[in-house]
Design a protein around this motif. Sequence first.
Motif, PDB file in Angstrom:
ATOM      1  N   ALA A   2       0.880  -1.175  -0.102  1.00 15.70           N
ATOM      2  CA  ALA A   2      -0.112   0.094   0.011  1.00 15.70           C
ATOM      3  C   ALA A   2       0.965   1.301   0.171  1.00 15.70           C
ATOM      4  O   ALA A   2       0.575   2.166  -0.629  1.00 15.70           O
ATOM      5  CB  ALA A   2      -1.002  -0.063   1.196  1.00 15.70           C
ATOM      6  N   ARG A   3       2.015   1.311   0.733  1.00 19.19           N
ATOM      7  CA  ARG A   3       3.008   2.590   0.714  1.00 19.19           C
ATOM      8  C   ARG A   3       3.363   2.885  -0.622  1.00 19.19           C
ATOM      9  O   ARG A   3       3.445   3.713  -1.007  1.00 19.19           O
ATOM     10  CB  ARG A   3       3.981   2.198   1.863  1.00 19.19           C
ATOM     11  CG  ARG A   3       5.202   3.423   1.831  1.00 19.19           C
ATOM     12  CD  ARG A   3       6.480   2.954   2.265  1.00 19.19           C
ATOM     13  NE  ARG A   3       6.990   1.965   1.200  1.00 19.19           N
ATOM     14  CZ  ARG A   3       7.564   2.293   0.024  1.00 19.19           C
ATOM     15  NH1 ARG A   3       7.531   3.542  -0.574  1.00 19.19           N
ATOM     16  NH2 ARG A   3       7.897   1.261  -1.047  1.00 19.19           N
TER      17      ARG A   3
ATOM     18  N   ARG B 133       0.495   4.125  -2.903  1.00 14.85           N
ATOM     19  CA  ARG B 133       0.222   5.391  -2.654  1.00 14.85           C
ATOM     20  C   ARG B 133       1.190   6.431  -2.970  1.00 14.85           C
ATOM     21  O   ARG B 133       1.116   7.388  -3.391  1.00 14.85           O
ATOM     22  CB  ARG B 133      -0.050   5.657  -0.994  1.00 14.85           C
ATOM     23  CG  ARG B 133      -1.242   4.990  -0.426  1.00 14.85           C
ATOM     24  CD  ARG B 133      -1.579   4.743   0.924  1.00 14.85           C
ATOM     25  NE  ARG B 133      -2.529   4.226   1.479  1.00 14.85           N
ATOM     26  CZ  ARG B 133      -2.576   3.165   2.334  1.00 14.85           C
ATOM     27  NH1 ARG B 133      -1.405   3.198   3.058  1.00 14.85           N
ATOM     28  NH2 ARG B 133      -3.817   2.700   2.801  1.00 14.85           N
ATOM     29  N   GLU B 134       2.587   6.054  -2.701  1.00 12.98           N
ATOM     30  CA  GLU B 134       3.661   6.806  -2.935  1.00 12.98           C
ATOM     31  C   GLU B 134       3.675   7.461  -4.458  1.00 12.98           C
ATOM     32  O   GLU B 134       4.021   8.255  -4.756  1.00 12.98           O
ATOM     33  CB  GLU B 134       5.107   6.392  -2.597  1.00 12.98           C
ATOM     34  CG  GLU B 134       6.402   7.330  -2.794  1.00 12.98           C
ATOM     35  CD  GLU B 134       7.729   6.441  -2.253  1.00 12.98           C
ATOM     36  OE1 GLU B 134       8.279   5.781  -3.284  1.00 12.98           O
ATOM     37  OE2 GLU B 134       7.583   6.450  -0.750  1.00 12.98           O
TER      38      GLU B 134
ATOM     39  N   GLY C 258       0.924   9.545  -5.332  1.00  6.53           N
ATOM     40  CA  GLY C 258       1.143  10.854  -5.325  1.00  6.53           C
ATOM     41  C   GLY C 258       2.153  11.573  -5.787  1.00  6.53           C
ATOM     42  O   GLY C 258       2.301  12.790  -6.271  1.00  6.53           O
TER      43      GLY C 258
ATOM     44  N   SER D 187      -2.881  11.241   4.677  1.00  5.01           N
ATOM     45  CA  SER D 187      -3.495   9.855   4.620  1.00  5.01           C
ATOM     46  C   SER D 187      -4.544   9.944   3.711  1.00  5.01           C
ATOM     47  O   SER D 187      -4.897   8.638   3.065  1.00  5.01           O
ATOM     48  CB  SER D 187      -4.158   9.849   6.007  1.00  5.01           C
ATOM     49  OG  SER D 187      -5.239  10.534   6.251  1.00  5.01           O
TER      50      SER D 187
ATOM     51  N   ALA E  78      -3.808   9.265  -1.752  1.00  2.42           N
ATOM     52  CA  ALA E  78      -3.974   8.277  -2.772  1.00  2.42           C
ATOM     53  C   ALA E  78      -5.357   8.582  -3.282  1.00  2.42           C
ATOM     54  O   ALA E  78      -5.759   8.571  -4.659  1.00  2.42           O
ATOM     55  CB  ALA E  78      -4.101   6.835  -2.271  1.00  2.42           C
ATOM     56  N   GLU E  79      -6.388   8.807  -2.508  1.00  7.05           N
ATOM     57  CA  GLU E  79      -7.701   9.333  -3.236  1.00  7.05           C
ATOM     58  C   GLU E  79      -7.918  10.554  -4.073  1.00  7.05           C
ATOM     59  O   GLU E  79      -8.397  10.595  -4.844  1.00  7.05           O
ATOM     60  CB  GLU E  79      -8.792   9.358  -1.810  1.00  7.05           C
ATOM     61  CG  GLU E  79      -9.034   8.095  -1.098  1.00  7.05           C
ATOM     62  CD  GLU E  79      -7.914   8.153   0.066  1.00  7.05           C
ATOM     63  OE1 GLU E  79      -6.866   7.181  -0.203  1.00  7.05           O
ATOM     64  OE2 GLU E  79      -7.955   8.607   1.020  1.00  7.05           O
TER      65      GLU E  79
ATOM     66  N   PRO F 284      -9.674   4.843  -1.988  1.00 10.69           N
ATOM     67  CA  PRO F 284      -8.412   4.247  -1.129  1.00 10.69           C
ATOM     68  C   PRO F 284      -7.957   3.223  -1.492  1.00 10.69           C
ATOM     69  O   PRO F 284      -8.792   2.213  -2.142  1.00 10.69           O
ATOM     70  CB  PRO F 284      -9.159   4.500   0.186  1.00 10.69           C
ATOM     71  CG  PRO F 284     -10.549   4.350   0.228  1.00 10.69           C
ATOM     72  CD  PRO F 284     -10.981   5.014  -1.118  1.00 10.69           C
ATOM     73  N   VAL F 285      -6.751   2.974  -1.322  1.00 14.31           N
ATOM     74  CA  VAL F 285      -6.358   1.549  -1.571  1.00 14.31           C
ATOM     75  C   VAL F 285      -6.791   0.648  -0.664  1.00 14.31           C
ATOM     76  O   VAL F 285      -6.724   0.805   0.675  1.00 14.31           O
ATOM     77  CB  VAL F 285      -4.660   1.562  -1.384  1.00 14.31           C
ATOM     78  CG1 VAL F 285      -3.959   0.196  -1.841  1.00 14.31           C
ATOM     79  CG2 VAL F 285      -4.148   2.665  -2.540  1.00 14.31           C
TER      80      VAL F 285
END
Length: 309
Positions: free
Chosen positions: A233-234, A237-238, A241, A280, A283-284, A291-292
């Motif tokens: 997930a990190r 999201r990274e 972003g 937080s 990602a959305e 969200p993931v």
Amino acid sequence: MQGWWQDLTDLVLPAECGGCGTPRTVLCDECRAALDGAVPRRVRPVPEPSGLPVVYAAAPYADEVRAALLAHKERGALALAGALGAALAGAVRAGLRDGLGDSPAGLRDGRTVRIVASWSGTAGGAGGSGPVLLVPVPSAPWAVRARGHDPVRRIARAAAAELRRAGAPARVVPVLRQRRAVADQSGLNARQRFANLAGALEVTAGGARLLAGGRVVLVDDLVTTGATLIEAARAVREAAGAEGAGETTTAVYRRAAWEGREERKTGPGEERAKWARNASGMAEVNGLAGPVRAAVVAAAPDSFEMNRN
């Protein structure tokens, strides 16, 4: 060649049940009921680690289910992929349908207000916006070579096919890869697993574009400590972003302020970028249609306990 030969062998030789060993059946009725007879539920490892995405599992990891997963992964019982994929699809549908905690202003742990996109869906999984993108957790290259196949990716493909038959626009997007070597997780405790996987995964070049506009669901065969899903997930999201930072940094910064953090004035670009990475809800905002999330075939029996403070 090894994977192809195993596929052919499964077709022409008598099979035995992957759960109990009953001859001449890939999965007997009793073992199939243990795998997909229960209602998929949200699971939380004990203790629940910080940063874990919402995870749904189809069945407890015990007895027949454990045997079937090991038969598929370690003994090359490839014919089990269909049943395991159907169970995984059930877990994905449960998350799409329930969307726990994804209200426009939902409370998380009674402390932090999050502004997140809806992750809703119908019983068939066709609701919501954007395609369902199944992102398999990558196996180590040495493990794939040793087994002759990638079990999680194979199950993910079967799950995507099951979801499409139910009307959901689903596909497998294998964009995660290991950026460095990691040790075999089986002999490690929880602390060692988190250290082993920290920073180990990344999204492939151009992978973030493949995820844009989709409802991302990380998929694996099993969740134990949650270390693998947290790292996956990190990485997603990274990447999301970084892909959208040029256009959405200000939006993310403002959203972070809404999420219970101290209000700040717009400052230098470095400070705003830091907030964008740490928000937080990043990602959305940055290109994903929600969200993931994560779905697995099985989880430890005690992780199904929901009534914990």
